[in-house]
Design an enzyme around this catalytic site. Structure first.
Site, mmCIF file in Angstrom:
data_model
loop_
_atom_site.group_PDB
_atom_site.id
_atom_site.type_symbol
_atom_site.label_atom_id
_atom_site.label_comp_id
_atom_site.label_asym_id
_atom_site.label_seq_id
_atom_site.Cartn_x
_atom_site.Cartn_y
_atom_site.Cartn_z
ATOM 1 N N HIS A 26 -11.897 -7.195 6.623
ATOM 2 C CA HIS A 26 -12.788 -6.933 5.492
ATOM 3 C C HIS A 26 -13.978 -6.079 5.900
ATOM 4 C CE1 HIS A 26 -10.797 -10.871 4.423
ATOM 5 N NE2 HIS A 26 -10.312 -9.989 3.588
ATOM 6 N N GLU A 64 0.820 -1.213 0.000
ATOM 7 C CA GLU A 64 0.000 0.000 0.000
ATOM 8 C C GLU A 64 0.856 1.267 0.000
ATOM 9 O OE1 GLU A 64 -0.761 -2.732 1.678
ATOM 10 O OE2 GLU A 64 -2.627 -3.242 0.674
ATOM 11 N N GLN A 82 -7.428 -1.861 -1.279
ATOM 12 C CA GLN A 82 -8.397 -2.960 -1.410
ATOM 13 C C GLN A 82 -9.391 -3.018 -0.246
ATOM 14 O OE1 GLN A 82 -6.812 -7.134 -1.912
ATOM 15 N NE2 GLN A 82 -7.413 -6.641 -4.001
#
Ligand SMILES: Cc1ncc(C[n+]2csc(CCOP(=O)(O)OP(=O)(O)O)c2C)c(N)n1
Length: 724
Positions: A520, A449, A471
């Site tokens: 997530h 990243e 992401q």
């Protein structure tokens, strides 16, 4: 108190034996060098300037007038690196770059501002508003007309950006986009030996070599100025050569930074190699650190007197003096005259600038931030190019189409990140874009990243419009400094002369049904909310998502805005709002623009105002319907922008009912509702007020997630309590 190195220099030059006399200064200083005597005299002038700036920094400090004393003494050999480069080669420099900076300035006749680089550095030391790059906000080496991009003092944090600059100059040329630097430019970045161990540095070297390994042009010169120590911690002998000397895809050069002839010769070979091969190289410049780490540093606490004075012998300024005496035909007395003349010149300027005005109000300090935000708020996407309406779309489809529009409207727009190209993103948001716009515009990156955001920082500087993807929100955090410390600060520390346009797409928030678990479903935005000057978009519905993406692209393009665009994963593919098959969370492609900092209000209920965003919007709309059945009429405000918050809209809608519930899916601590509550208090909202937020917890796997994430039942209970 006189500096020991100052006395040592004067004594050592006085003791030099005179060399042969020499009238002609146009011949090589020594047979093996491309440097003429005059060239060495010019380098010496830069080195002297740098040394006396360090001495003046302490002089100013002792009079309470200077604020920064990290110097360049012992590193003045970097003037020879500047001499090996062109002034049109972009430079991102270590904080010990006085010699480089002055040498580069001497390469440019008639500086656009007409200013004197010695004076500019002194203005920086005194935090004077006249300082031409930061306007008194920091002491940085930076000048637009010298192609020196100012850096923060977070070590190595500029290296991912440098990789991005090196990559993007060629990419911009390929796309026919104007860039501030010539197509054959070599980007140079420098760092210290301790900094070379930082994961940011290691990552940048890896990114550069990874790109070059695949044949991508990456003309970047890393210059490691190795003085063997970082503050008080020694670098193991030989470590830099051992770790960078034999890396695949990284050409290694080593030079003695105390010897301008060697430094210039090796630097010239390194620069020529990079320019010719368009690949990265590493120049290991051995230096010494004189006068300690900074003015406040008591070096004797961690180095022996012998270690400290042992370095005096390797003083590059003294070595250049010796060279000029031995081969250049100058007498020791002439050298000392130059030395004293430079001292007088620098101190004379220091006396003049010491009393100059500094930034005196918050408004003056914050002007670049204020102006940047005002320009972002005024930005509007191009009209007419893309017709609205048509088939109703999901959030994911709408973002996809907006990205296609942005790529069409801006030839310099690039989309990149992990899995965005071939796969089209984990959730298909970028599906088809690589096929349509080609691999030069939409491409997969390495899994880092910092590299993704650093590339975006460099791409923006090079004239492109980067749209990097992170992401998952959880993974922003291991690279957040590229936004916080680098991208967001650049307009501030360069008085907006440099900007970092970009739209960082970040998939985030909780409630998603596919992947479970914290990483997530991260719902923490605290690391973004407090960054001055950035814009945070948080669309909830499909048409807003597209319109806001296009606004962000426009703001980045016209105002250089750094936009973070938070995408609600759980809403990507949602079609229904209240009942299965109602299709109420679909919307046609928008025709109207959504300006930065303006909220959307649903309904005109008079009993209760719910202020929310993201997943909270459909949740609150469902609750509002239930409340309506109970006779409570509600309006729901979607913030849409988390920074700047739509304060006027919030206050107006809150006052309209006098009862306000803030519905926040992010964490109670550091979450968005803190800002909303504060905005209401600051604006004298006198009505009833409550909030519901998610717990201060990480998100666990499975249904346990719902125990810590805000629920519709909680919203309803809070709403009923507030209206009872
Ligand atoms: C990320 C980060 N961590 C810590 C610091 C504090 N710090 C400033 S300079 C420095 C030492 C750097 O040493 P080196 O890279 O060898 O450069 P030198 O000062 O010796 O030229 C440290 C630890 C910082 N500026 N940035």
């Amino acid at each position: 108190m006189a500096e020991k190195i100052d006395e040592y220099f004067v004594d050592a030059v006085g003791a030099l034996a005179a060399g042969a006399t020499r009238a002609d200064r146009s011949g090589p200083i020594v047979a093996t060098s491309a440097l003429t005597v005059q060239n060495v005299l010019d380098l010496f002038d830069s080195q002297l300037g740098s040394r006396h700036l360090d001495l003046a920094a302490r002089w100013l400090r002792s009079r309470g007038k200077g604020f920064y004393t990290i110097g360049s003494s012992g590193h003045e050999g970097n003037a020879a690196v500047a001499a090996a480069l062109r002034y049109t080669d972009p430079a991102l420099l270590h904080y010990r770059s006085g010699g480089f900076f002055l040498q580069r300035a001497s390469q440019v006749s008639g500086l656009s501002t007409g200013s004197n680089p010695l004076r500019d550095v002194l203005l920086g030391l005194c935090a004077a508003t006249d300082e031409p790059i930061s306007g008194g906000r920091h002491k940085v080496f930076g000048r637009r007309d010298l192609n020196v991009i100012p850096q923060t003092s977070t070590i190595a944090s500029h290296l991912p950006r440098a990789v991005g600059v090196a990559f993007s100059i060629g990419r911009a040329a390929k796309l026919g986009v104007d860039t501030p630097w010539p197509r054959d430019a070599v980007t140079v970045c420098s760092l210290g030996d301790a900094s070379a161990n930082h994961s940011t540095a290691v990552g940048a070297v890896n990114t550069a070599t990874h790109a070059a390994y695949q044949g991508l042009p990456l003309p970047l010169l890393f210059v490691c100025e190795d003085n063997g120590i970082g503050i008080s911690t020694k670098t193991p002998t030989g470590w830099i050569a051992a770790s960078f000397g034999n890396r695949a895809g990284l050409e290694y050069f080593a030079a003695d930074g105390s010897d301008v002839v060697d430094a210039h010769g090796v630097a010239t070979r390194a620069v020529d190699w990079v320019r010719k091969h368009r690949k990265p190289a590493f120049l290991h410049l051995r230096t010494v650190r004189l006068m300690g780490h900074a003015g406040s540093d008591v070096e004797a606490a961690y180095r022996t007197p012998a270690e400290i004075t042992g370095d005096y012998e390797r003083d590059p300024v003294l070595r250049t003096a010796g060279l000029l005496v031995e081969y250049g035909g100058l007498s020791p007395a002439e050298i000392l005259d130059c030395y004293e003349a430079k001292r007088s010149e620098v101190i004379g300027i220091a006396e003049e600038v010491a009393g100059l005005p500094q930034l005196a109000s918050a408004a003056a300090v914050m002007r670049p931030l204020h102006d940047a935000l005002a320009d972002a708020i005024a930005a509007r996407p191009p009209t007419g190019a893309t017709p609205g309406g048509g088939e109703p779309l999901t959030v994911a489809q709408s973002i996809n189409r907006a990205l296609a529009d942005v790529l069409t409207e801006h030839p310099g727009a690039l989309i990149f990140g992990e899995d965005v190209a071939r796969k089209g993103g984990v959730y298909g948001v970028t599906r088809g874009l690589a096929q349509k716009f080609g691999p030069a515009r939409v491409f997969d990156t390495i899994l880092d990243e910092q590299a993704i955001l650093g590339s975006a920082l460099g791409a923006g500087l090079a004239g492109l419009l980067p749209i990097p993807e992170i992401q998952y929100l959880a993974y922003l955090h291991n690279a957040a400094d590229q936004i916080r410390g680098e991208g967001a600060t650049l307009q501030f520390f360069s008085d907006r002369q440099y900007r970092n346009p970009m739209v960082v797409r970040v998939a985030g928030y909780g409630y998603q049904k596919g992947f479970g678990g914290h990483f997530h479903n991260d719902n923490a935005v605290g690391a973004l909310r407090d960054i001055p000057g950035i814009v945070i978009a948080s669309p909830s519905r499909p048409d807003d998502a597209a319109a806001m993406m296009r606004t962000c692209a426009a703001a980045a393009h016209t105002a250089g805005t750094l936009c973070v665009y938070l995408e609600p994963i759980a809403l990507y593919h949602v079609r229904d709002l209240h009942d299965g098959g109602d299709d109420q969370w679909l919307a046609p492609y928008p025709t109207e623009a959504v300006p930065v900092g303006r909220a959307r209000t649903y309904g005109d209920g008079s009993d209760l105002t719910i202020v929310t965003f993201g997943n909270g919007v459909p949740m609150s709309l469902r609750v509002a319907r239930r409340l309506e059945g109970a006779g409570i009429s509600t309006r729901v405000v979607d913030l849409r922008w988390l920074a700047p918050l739509p304060v006027a809209d919030i206050v107006r809608e809150a006052n309209a009912t006098g009862r306000t519930l803030v519905v926040d899916e992010t964490r109670a601590s550091g979450g968005v509702s803190e800002g909303v509550l504060a905005a209401l208090v600051d604006n004298s909202y006198a009505g009833a007020l409550a909030r519901v937020a998610s717990e201060d917890s990480f998100i666990p796997l499975g249904d346990a997630a719902l125990t810590v994430l805000l629920s519709e039942d909680q919203i309803e209970a809070a709403a009923r309590k507030l209206t009872s």
